[in-house]
Structure formats: structure tokens, C-alpha cells
Design a protein around this motif. Sequence first.
Motif, PDB file in Angstrom:
ATOM      1  N   UNK A  58       0.844  -1.207   0.000  1.00 38.09           N
ATOM      2  CA  UNK A  58       0.000   0.000   0.000  1.00 38.09           C
ATOM      3  C   UNK A  58       0.879   1.257   0.000  1.00 38.09           C
ATOM      4  N   UNK A  59       1.916   1.237   0.834  1.00 36.26           N
ATOM      5  CA  UNK A  59       2.777   2.419   0.921  1.00 36.26           C
ATOM      6  C   UNK A  59       3.521   2.662  -0.393  1.00 36.26           C
ATOM      7  N   UNK A  60       3.913   1.579  -1.056  1.00 44.43           N
ATOM      8  CA  UNK A  60       4.772   1.735  -2.227  1.00 44.43           C
ATOM      9  C   UNK A  60       4.008   1.947  -3.528  1.00 44.43           C
ATOM     10  N   UNK A  61       2.790   1.452  -3.602  1.00 44.07           N
ATOM     11  CA  UNK A  61       2.093   1.497  -4.896  1.00 44.07           C
ATOM     12  C   UNK A  61       1.108   2.648  -5.009  1.00 44.07           C
ATOM     13  N   UNK A  62       0.590   3.102  -3.863  1.00 46.21           N
ATOM     14  CA  UNK A  62      -0.509   4.076  -3.907  1.00 46.21           C
ATOM     15  C   UNK A  62       0.007   5.513  -3.877  1.00 46.21           C
ATOM     16  N   UNK A  63      -0.574   6.327  -4.731  1.00 42.43           N
ATOM     17  CA  UNK A  63      -0.407   7.782  -4.653  1.00 42.43           C
ATOM     18  C   UNK A  63      -1.716   8.336  -4.115  1.00 42.43           C
ATOM     19  N   UNK A  64      -1.681   9.380  -3.284  1.00 43.99           N
ATOM     20  CA  UNK A  64      -2.930   9.933  -2.763  1.00 43.99           C
ATOM     21  C   UNK A  64      -3.912  10.216  -3.903  1.00 43.99           C
ATOM     22  N   UNK A  65      -5.160   9.811  -3.686  1.00 45.66           N
ATOM     23  CA  UNK A  65      -6.187  10.042  -4.707  1.00 45.66           C
ATOM     24  C   UNK A  65      -6.428   8.846  -5.609  1.00 45.66           C
ATOM     25  N   UNK A  66      -5.520   7.883  -5.598  1.00 43.53           N
ATOM     26  CA  UNK A  66      -5.746   6.646  -6.364  1.00 43.53           C
ATOM     27  C   UNK A  66      -6.970   5.922  -5.812  1.00 43.53           C
ATOM     28  N   UNK A  67      -7.596   5.116  -6.656  1.00 48.83           N
ATOM     29  CA  UNK A  67      -8.683   4.271  -6.174  1.00 48.83           C
ATOM     30  C   UNK A  67      -8.204   2.830  -6.025  1.00 48.83           C
ATOM     31  N   UNK A  68      -8.707   2.189  -4.970  1.00 49.17           N
ATOM     32  CA  UNK A  68      -8.351   0.781  -4.715  1.00 49.17           C
ATOM     33  C   UNK A  68      -9.642  -0.027  -4.601  1.00 49.17           C
ATOM     34  N   UNK A  69      -9.743  -1.104  -5.358  1.00 49.67           N
ATOM     35  CA  UNK A  69     -10.932  -1.965  -5.313  1.00 49.67           C
ATOM     36  C   UNK A  69     -10.723  -3.029  -4.245  1.00 49.67           C
ATOM     37  N   UNK A  70     -11.724  -3.134  -3.373  1.00 46.00           N
ATOM     38  CA  UNK A  70     -11.660  -4.090  -2.255  1.00 46.00           C
ATOM     39  C   UNK A  70     -12.952  -4.891  -2.228  1.00 46.00           C
ATOM     40  N   UNK A  71     -12.845  -6.142  -1.844  1.00 51.98           N
ATOM     41  CA  UNK A  71     -14.031  -7.004  -1.812  1.00 51.98           C
ATOM     42  C   UNK A  71     -14.425  -7.266  -0.362  1.00 51.98           C
ATOM     43  N   UNK A  72     -15.625  -6.824   0.007  1.00 51.12           N
ATOM     44  CA  UNK A  72     -16.155  -7.133   1.347  1.00 51.12           C
ATOM     45  C   UNK A  72     -16.693  -8.549   1.359  1.00 51.12           C
ATOM     46  N   UNK A  73     -16.554  -9.314   2.465  1.00 51.03           N
ATOM     47  CA  UNK A  73     -15.988  -8.936   3.749  1.00 51.03           C
ATOM     48  C   UNK A  73     -14.482  -8.705   3.686  1.00 51.03           C
ATOM     49  N   UNK A  74     -14.021  -7.773   4.550  1.00 48.72           N
ATOM     50  CA  UNK A  74     -12.643  -7.293   4.502  1.00 48.72           C
ATOM     51  C   UNK A  74     -11.846  -7.735   5.711  1.00 48.72           C
ATOM     52  N   UNK A  75     -10.698  -8.333   5.482  1.00 45.57           N
ATOM     53  CA  UNK A  75      -9.759  -8.642   6.566  1.00 45.57           C
ATOM     54  C   UNK A  75      -9.382  -7.322   7.266  1.00 45.57           C
ATOM     55  N   UNK A  76      -9.142  -7.382   8.570  1.00 47.73           N
ATOM     56  CA  UNK A  76      -9.155  -6.143   9.378  1.00 47.73           C
ATOM     57  C   UNK A  76      -8.232  -5.022   8.932  1.00 47.73           C
ATOM     58  N   UNK A  77      -7.018  -5.355   8.463  1.00 47.82           N
ATOM     59  CA  UNK A  77      -6.065  -4.268   8.187  1.00 47.82           C
ATOM     60  C   UNK A  77      -6.245  -3.617   6.813  1.00 47.82           C
ATOM     61  N   UNK A  78      -7.039  -4.224   5.931  1.00 45.91           N
ATOM     62  CA  UNK A  78      -7.074  -3.724   4.547  1.00 45.91           C
ATOM     63  C   UNK A  78      -7.495  -2.256   4.454  1.00 45.91           C
ATOM     64  N   UNK A  79      -8.680  -1.976   4.995  1.00 47.99           N
ATOM     65  CA  UNK A  79      -9.239  -0.644   4.781  1.00 47.99           C
ATOM     66  C   UNK A  79      -8.424   0.460   5.464  1.00 47.99           C
ATOM     67  N   UNK A  80      -8.038   0.272   6.742  1.00 49.22           N
ATOM     68  CA  UNK A  80      -7.238   1.338   7.360  1.00 49.22           C
ATOM     69  C   UNK A  80      -5.940   1.611   6.606  1.00 49.22           C
ATOM     70  N   UNK A  81      -5.278   0.559   6.135  1.00 44.35           N
ATOM     71  CA  UNK A  81      -3.987   0.777   5.481  1.00 44.35           C
ATOM     72  C   UNK A  81      -4.153   1.394   4.097  1.00 44.35           C
ATOM     73  N   UNK A  82      -5.209   0.981   3.404  1.00 45.05           N
ATOM     74  CA  UNK A  82      -5.481   1.564   2.084  1.00 45.05           C
ATOM     75  C   UNK A  82      -5.791   3.057   2.251  1.00 45.05           C
TER      76      UNK A  82
END
Length: 388
Positions: free
Chosen positions: A104-128
Amino acid sequence: MKSTNCIFANAGVTVFETMSQLAMATGAINLGQGFPDQLGPEKLRHVAAAAALDGPSQYPPMMGLPELRQAVAAHNKRFYGLDVDWQTEVLITSGATEALTDCMLALIEPGDEVVLIEPLYDCYLPMVKRAGAIPKLVRMAPPGWHLDLQALANAFSDKTKLILLNSPHNPAAKVFTAEELQAISDLLIQYDAYAVCDEVYEHITYDGRAHTPLMTLPGMRERSIRIGSAGKTFSMTAWKVGYLTAPSHLLSPISKAHQYVTFTTPRNFQAAVAVGLNQDDTYFHNLAVDLQAKRDRISDGLSAAGFDILPTDGTYFMSVDIRSVGFDGDDVAFCEMIARDAGVAGIPLSAFYQDGAVNHFVRFCFSKQNEVLDEAAKKLKAFFKPSP
Ligand code: PMP
Ligand code: GLN
């Protein structure tokens, strides 16, 4: 005083820790947080112990011990036919959690969109979110865990940087199908996006199902990052050794994140995990065979206690519909009740959703000794179906 970062300031204690604390406080059998109740392969523990005694006791290389990176590359070849250059395409991390964070730190630039599939493992959303991305959620719901391919396509746009994909899936216990993987890969190509694939349960699939890394699909080798965990594959969650495979143009920035987040991972555990990954196929086969028997055992036990159970195709989790035992409150209240009054702890599935709409399913972890599974089932049966 000035405020701290709102994502973490507003976060609660993770449900896994909360339920383990509740299990401890109530003395309940802990089928909540996912961890096996065994020591893990003895051979690996000896290697780790000897390496800790004999040293060296100083930093291993930032990318990971060469012998472990070679073992990860060989494992990719043996199980998935992937040709991986251990020097430029493999990184060792402090668990899959760090690997995900590095991505997440290396690939994402602020404002990028990330597709996530719920249900979500706990750390995904906060880190994204902390990495500055805008999450685009696609929902799978129990009991069918159907992935709506149209909803998935709608979540993609020209701003999509990546999808975070977990298969076999925790907590849905679903192994994504060839059709679903193909649909994902078509979208990644169409929108020129990456896939961060959390495959920590890669060796835990049942009934002859094989795990297929997205990375093996045509066009995906250059776009995918594959993450594994010794915690799952060797049943030693305390060791926190993760391994990440990616094409060099992605591994290079990800390894820069790693060098500033942890820099490295304990040498003795890395040495032992190298031995573990190099074991013959029997070890990996038996892991799934043993857990499949436990799955069937807990399935019988939960059914006998009156629960409607959901299918488990992979992982070591099984979910139940709490309405089937006549409970009409929500899943959190149910988990508090069964820990306190029945003596068994589980995890409410609402914790894996953003809006609480899915609130009558509970997950149980079955990577436990048979006697523990039997005792838990007995307690639940005594509570929900007391003999007259
Ligand atoms: N992803 C998923 C889906 C998991 O279930 C876990 C298990 N805890 C992790 C990541 C984290 O793995 P690790 O303990 O290696 O950090
Ligand atoms: N992966 C484990 C689970 O799903 C928990 C890991 C953790 O507590 N961080 O229960």
C-alpha cells in the motif's frame, strides 16, 4: 493538544484481539481469532532454535536470507509453474501484514482508487486509506458469497491503481473460481491496474480444489503481487514471516517501503521457514488433509448443536447463521452471549463489513485439537439444545 491521525485515532481495537480478550476473561474455548493450537513442525522449531543459539545475531540482508528467497522462488515453481528470479522478485517481510502494508505504501499515490471485496480482513481498509487511496468496495454476502461481476466492473475506473484480492478468502472460506479470476484479470488489463493478492491460505483448500494464483493467468505476471505467510502454511502465527513475490519493477519500490518499515525479519525464523518451504509435497498435502477432517468434525458438531453452517472450501474458518438457533439479536450480542454463557468464543462477521448490514453470522476457527473442537461443539449443543 494537536490531533493524531484520524484513521488510527478513530479505529477500535481489532475484533480478533477483542474476542481473544473476552475468551480469556470468560474462560471460553477460543474459536475466535484464527490460530492453530499446536506448536508447529518440530523440525522447523529445531532449526529456529539452533539458529538463535549459534547466531549470527545481527541484521540479515534487507531483502531476506538468500536461502529463504531461493526457497520461495522454488516453491512458486513447484506449485504454480512460475519462474521467479529470487534476487529481484522475492522479498521477505515480518508477516503478510507487513507485506500488505509495504504494497500500500509503495504502490498508492494519494487520490488513487483501490478496489476491495467485502468482507474485509481487518487491516485492509485502514492501510489503504492511510496510504491516501479512495476505497471502492464490492460486496459479497453470506450465505452464497457470490461475487457480482457487474458490481466488480462498476468499481473500476481510470483512477483504479489496484485491487486487493484475498483467495482463499478469510472469512468467507471461499476459493475464487476460474471465471471470477478471469473477470478480475480482464478488468486489470482494461484499466491498467495491479493486483495485490493475499494468498496466505494458499495450501488450505478442500475437496480437491486447487488454489490458482491470479499471477498465473495470462497477462498477470507483470501486474500481480503474491503474498504468503509462514504463520498459515506452517501453523506458527507467532513467527511473523511473510514472503512476497512480484515482478522486479514492482518489487523494487515495495522493498523500499520494507526497508523503512521493518528493514528485516528475525534471521532464525527465516532460516527455519526456508527448510519448511523446501519440504516435500507430503507436508503441504497433509496440512489440507488434516484440516479437512477438522472441518468435517466441526461441521458435524455445529450441525448437531442446531446451526445452519456455511460451506468452507478453503481456510480454517467456518461460519454459521445465528438465526438457525433461534437468536434474533445481532452477531456481536451473540458472540458475547456464547463466550459468557456457553463457553465458546467466535467472531461476528459484521466486523468485516463497513455498515453492519450483515449482522447474523458468526465465524469459528477450527484449526484446533480434535478434543477442543468436540468440547466446543458439546458446550454449544448443551446451551442451544439442552437435553430434557
Ligand atoms: N491476511 C489474511 C487474510 C489473514 O487471515 C492473515 C492472518 N492473520 C493475514 C493476512 C496476516 O498474516 P501474518 O500473520 O503473516 O501477518
Ligand atoms: N488472521 C487471524 C484471523 O482472521 C487474526 C490475525 C490477527 O489477529 N491479526 O482471525
